[in-house]
Motif scaffolding. Sequence first.
Motif, PDB file in Angstrom:
ATOM      1  N   LEU A   8       0.768  -1.243  -0.161  1.00  0.00           N
ATOM      2  CA  LEU A   8       0.062   0.064   0.280  1.00  0.00           C
ATOM      3  C   LEU A   8       0.876   1.228  -0.071  1.00  0.00           C
ATOM      4  O   LEU A   8       1.846   1.284   0.664  1.00  0.00           O
ATOM      5  N   VAL A   9       0.588   2.350  -0.746  1.00  0.00           N
ATOM      6  CA  VAL A   9       1.246   3.439  -1.018  1.00  0.00           C
ATOM      7  C   VAL A   9       0.259   4.569  -0.910  1.00  0.00           C
ATOM      8  O   VAL A   9      -0.523   4.631  -1.554  1.00  0.00           O
ATOM      9  N   HIS A 119       3.447   0.450   3.005  1.00  0.00           N
ATOM     10  CA  HIS A 119       2.983  -0.488   3.935  1.00  0.00           C
ATOM     11  C   HIS A 119       2.661  -1.982   3.037  1.00  0.00           C
ATOM     12  O   HIS A 119       2.278  -1.884   2.180  1.00  0.00           O
ATOM     13  N   HIS A 120       2.976  -2.879   3.963  1.00  0.00           N
ATOM     14  CA  HIS A 120       2.671  -4.283   3.392  1.00  0.00           C
ATOM     15  C   HIS A 120       1.782  -5.021   4.351  1.00  0.00           C
ATOM     16  O   HIS A 120       2.059  -5.084   5.348  1.00  0.00           O
ATOM     17  N   LEU A 141      -4.208   0.977   8.958  1.00  0.00           N
ATOM     18  CA  LEU A 141      -2.712   1.193   9.341  1.00  0.00           C
ATOM     19  C   LEU A 141      -2.176   2.164   8.475  1.00  0.00           C
ATOM     20  O   LEU A 141      -1.465   3.153   8.978  1.00  0.00           O
ATOM     21  N   ALA A 142      -2.236   1.995   7.229  1.00  0.00           N
ATOM     22  CA  ALA A 142      -1.466   2.574   6.258  1.00  0.00           C
ATOM     23  C   ALA A 142      -1.823   4.066   6.463  1.00  0.00           C
ATOM     24  O   ALA A 142      -1.049   5.049   6.381  1.00  0.00           O
ATOM     25  N   LEU A 146       0.140   8.135   8.415  1.00  0.00           N
ATOM     26  CA  LEU A 146       0.170   9.691   7.759  1.00  0.00           C
ATOM     27  C   LEU A 146       0.094  10.557   8.848  1.00  0.00           C
ATOM     28  O   LEU A 146       0.633  11.674   8.688  1.00  0.00           O
ATOM     29  N   LYS A 147      -0.503   9.946  10.031  1.00  0.00           N
ATOM     30  CA  LYS A 147      -0.570  11.090  11.192  1.00  0.00           C
ATOM     31  C   LYS A 147       0.557  10.275  12.074  1.00  0.00           C
ATOM     32  O   LYS A 147       0.524   9.353  12.885  1.00  0.00           O
ATOM     33  N   ASN A 148       1.606  10.982  12.014  1.00  0.00           N
ATOM     34  CA  ASN A 148       2.849  10.392  12.568  1.00  0.00           C
ATOM     35  C   ASN A 148       3.506  11.438  13.528  1.00  0.00           C
ATOM     36  O   ASN A 148       3.279  12.793  13.273  1.00  0.00           O
ATOM     37  N   SER A 149       4.644  11.206  14.058  1.00  0.00           N
ATOM     38  CA  SER A 149       5.648  11.918  14.892  1.00  0.00           C
ATOM     39  C   SER A 149       6.758  12.706  13.864  1.00  0.00           C
ATOM     40  O   SER A 149       7.367  13.103  14.681  1.00  0.00           O
TER      41      SER A 149
END
Length: 200
Positions: A8-9, A119-120, A141-142, A146-149
């Motif tokens: 997944l991209v 992600h795979h 999850l993918a 996108l909402k990360n630190s």
Amino acid sequence: MELKHVALVLADIGGYTRFIRLHKSTLLHAGEIISQLLETIIARASFPLTLNKLEGDAALLYAEMGDSEAAAARDIAQQVTAFFSAFHGKARELSGSRANCPCDACLHILDLRLKAVLHHGEVAIRKIRQFEELTGEDVILAHRLLKNSVSKPEYILMSASFHRLAGDLAGYLRESGRETYEDLGCIDTVVFSHAPSLAG
């Protein structure tokens, strides 16, 4: 529906939100610019990577992994690196062609940045007419990733499961990380970036 192992991209364009919120009159031009930039990214994707759908300022692409998952993951990672040079090339072109427009969207094209999440995992694919809908925890999850630190304006973020297949990106700075989500727990990540940006 059928279950498949896929990559997944998510390619996400950032930088317009505050201008659009403050100046509604720029919305039309911003939409045109984002559309052209997304089209440029999508045009760089090739088999096995396929566009699933557009999600506002982002594109969701996926690829069935086939028998050689590691080779597919490496190919997909290289395709994603090419998204960045195509994105910045198109942004420069648009900035030049819209130089006479005084609206905030056209004035700030070169402020736009691109982020990508790879992600795979396993997804269910449901076909409705000519459309394919991807569902399952790995799709969720993918999007969560996108909402990360990550504090960098541009980067390629791989989940640990994708990185195990694709390995490192030559010529990129690498940083290991971990994101925590209430409903998904702790997710190990590997973030790749150029200093100061992925432009070029």
